[in-house]
Design a protein around this motif. Structure first.
Motif, mmCIF file in Angstrom:
data_model
loop_
_atom_site.group_PDB
_atom_site.id
_atom_site.type_symbol
_atom_site.label_atom_id
_atom_site.label_comp_id
_atom_site.label_asym_id
_atom_site.label_seq_id
_atom_site.Cartn_x
_atom_site.Cartn_y
_atom_site.Cartn_z
ATOM 1 N N ARG A 161 0.830 -1.205 0.000
ATOM 2 C CA ARG A 161 0.000 0.000 0.000
ATOM 3 C C ARG A 161 0.865 1.255 0.000
ATOM 4 O O ARG A 161 0.561 2.239 -0.680
ATOM 5 N N ALA A 162 1.968 1.227 0.751
ATOM 6 C CA ALA A 162 2.865 2.386 0.804
ATOM 7 C C ALA A 162 3.501 2.638 -0.560
ATOM 8 O O ALA A 162 3.600 3.786 -1.018
ATOM 9 N N GLY A 163 3.925 1.555 -1.230
ATOM 10 C CA GLY A 163 4.505 1.713 -2.559
ATOM 11 C C GLY A 163 3.513 2.269 -3.551
ATOM 12 O O GLY A 163 3.839 3.140 -4.372
ATOM 13 N N ASN A 164 2.276 1.786 -3.486
ATOM 14 C CA ASN A 164 1.238 2.270 -4.387
ATOM 15 C C ASN A 164 0.926 3.740 -4.139
ATOM 16 O O ASN A 164 0.724 4.516 -5.083
ATOM 17 N N LEU A 177 -3.515 13.611 -13.914
ATOM 18 C CA LEU A 177 -4.719 12.826 -13.647
ATOM 19 C C LEU A 177 -4.899 12.644 -12.148
ATOM 20 O O LEU A 177 -3.938 12.388 -11.429
ATOM 21 N N ASN A 178 -6.120 12.734 -11.684
ATOM 22 C CA ASN A 178 -6.392 12.581 -10.257
ATOM 23 C C ASN A 178 -6.634 11.115 -9.923
ATOM 24 O O ASN A 178 -7.701 10.718 -9.468
ATOM 25 N N VAL A 179 -5.627 10.269 -10.152
ATOM 26 C CA VAL A 179 -5.755 8.849 -9.863
ATOM 27 C C VAL A 179 -5.149 8.547 -8.497
ATOM 28 O O VAL A 179 -4.163 9.145 -8.095
ATOM 29 N N ARG A 180 -5.767 7.602 -7.798
ATOM 30 C CA ARG A 180 -5.337 7.245 -6.444
ATOM 31 C C ARG A 180 -4.814 5.825 -6.354
ATOM 32 O O ARG A 180 -4.388 5.385 -5.287
ATOM 33 N N ASP A 181 -4.860 5.093 -7.452
ATOM 34 C CA ASP A 181 -4.429 3.698 -7.422
ATOM 35 C C ASP A 181 -3.894 3.316 -8.798
ATOM 36 O O ASP A 181 -4.260 3.927 -9.814
ATOM 37 N N ARG A 195 1.200 9.312 -6.256
ATOM 38 C CA ARG A 195 1.547 10.733 -6.180
ATOM 39 C C ARG A 195 2.430 11.129 -7.359
ATOM 40 O O ARG A 195 2.265 12.196 -7.946
ATOM 41 N N MET A 196 3.378 10.280 -7.701
ATOM 42 C CA MET A 196 4.248 10.558 -8.848
ATOM 43 C C MET A 196 3.440 10.633 -10.135
ATOM 44 O O MET A 196 3.684 11.490 -10.991
ATOM 45 N N VAL A 197 2.474 9.742 -10.272
ATOM 46 C CA VAL A 197 1.645 9.734 -11.473
ATOM 47 C C VAL A 197 0.822 11.002 -11.572
ATOM 48 O O VAL A 197 0.673 11.581 -12.657
ATOM 49 N N ARG A 198 0.274 11.455 -10.459
ATOM 50 C CA ARG A 198 -0.514 12.690 -10.484
ATOM 51 C C ARG A 198 0.340 13.875 -10.916
ATOM 52 O O ARG A 198 -0.103 14.734 -11.677
ATOM 53 N N ARG A 199 1.575 13.909 -10.419
ATOM 54 C CA ARG A 199 2.476 15.001 -10.824
ATOM 55 C C ARG A 199 2.858 14.880 -12.296
ATOM 56 O O ARG A 199 2.948 15.887 -13.006
ATOM 57 N N LEU A 257 7.928 6.055 -15.406
ATOM 58 C CA LEU A 257 7.697 7.475 -15.152
ATOM 59 C C LEU A 257 8.816 8.346 -15.697
ATOM 60 O O LEU A 257 8.620 9.537 -15.947
ATOM 61 N N ALA A 258 9.982 7.758 -15.888
ATOM 62 C CA ALA A 258 11.116 8.517 -16.410
ATOM 63 C C ALA A 258 11.073 8.670 -17.924
ATOM 64 O O ALA A 258 11.860 9.430 -18.496
ATOM 65 N N GLU A 259 10.154 7.967 -18.575
ATOM 66 C CA GLU A 259 10.040 8.088 -20.027
ATOM 67 C C GLU A 259 9.622 9.506 -20.403
ATOM 68 O O GLU A 259 8.784 10.113 -19.734
ATOM 69 N N PRO A 260 10.164 10.056 -21.467
ATOM 70 C CA PRO A 260 9.749 11.395 -21.908
ATOM 71 C C PRO A 260 8.318 11.391 -22.412
ATOM 72 O O PRO A 260 7.851 10.399 -22.983
#
Length: 233
Positions: free
Chosen positions: A124-127, A140-144, A132-136, A217-220
């Motif tokens: 759960r902590a990793g997710n 998108l306002n995704v939580r999972d 948070r990284m995905v939202r930045r 996430l590091a992909e351009p």
């Protein structure tokens, strides 16, 4: 929506215990594509006996199994779900209907734990950190970043997904966001899985999954083909 137009991809690695429960809950008229990723417990035979279409993918990896199923799928709308009894594929019916009706391009299941041990604290902590990284990264306002989802097959193929490990679900979301897809998140109950997780059942497995996803996430950012309905929620 005619339910016969839906294929559900079920990546499988040694899920003999869970398969009867999972396949019994696939909506009537849907085609279950069980992608066997090298099981040694007879999962492929059990799936075939229960009426599923079995796809064999020798290359190990969650993404490899999911993509093999996507390539075999023939329906307009394709759904994905884990095959370990932690998620009920019967809940995918409204996901598929939302996509088929054009109300969203990608529908994601936000896991809500039900029952003790359904979601280990390290997983759960990793997710949470990755969400948070995905939202930045995407806005998108995704939580999972769970595996339960639905989208149009041709649009998914147009994303040209390349990750074949744990980063596959994340890459799908990131590239969908880059393409301007409308993404919707729906709460789904997350149950204690049958057997031990191959990915998040241990700290080591979780670390490998996080590493794969950080690489995605590091992909351009790049412009990609938009879904038929277009736009972002």
């Amino acid at each position: 929506m005619n339910p016969v137009t839906v294929d559900v991809v079920l990546p499988c690695l040694n899920e003999a215990e869970a398969l009867p429960w999972v396949l019994a809950r696939v909506p009537a008229g849907w085609r279950a594509l069980v992608v066997d990723n090298g099981s040694t417990d007879g999962s492929a035979d059990i799936a075939a006996e229960l009426g599923a279409t079995v796809v064999h993918e020798s290359r190990r990896g969650f993404g490899a199994a999911c993509h093999a199923g996507l390539l075999v799928a023939e329906s307009d709308v394709v759904c994905f779900c884990d095959c370990d009894a932690s998620l009920d594929p019967g809940l995918l019916a409204p996901f598929a209907a939302t996509v088929a009706d054009g109300a969203a391009d990608l529908v994601l299941g936000r896991r809500r734990p039900h029952g003790r041990g359904a979601w280990p604290v390290h997983a759960r902590a990793g997710n949470l950190a990755l969400s948070r990284m995905v939202r930045r990264r995407t806005g998108l306002n995704v939580r999972d970043l769970g595996p339960m989802r639905a989208a149009r097959r041709e649009a998914l193929l147009g994303l040209e997904l390349t990750d074949r490990r744990s980063g596959y679900p994340l890459q799908m979301v990131v590239r969908a966001a880059d393409a301007g897809w409308r993404v919707r998140e729906v709460d789904v109950p997350y149950l204690p899985r049958a057997g031990k997780s191959k990915v998040t059942g241990t700290w080591r497995g979780t670390w490998h999954a996080v590493r794969d996803m950080r690489r995605v996430l590091a992909e351009p950012s790049a412009g990609r083909p938009r879904a038929a309905t277009g736009g972002r929620a």
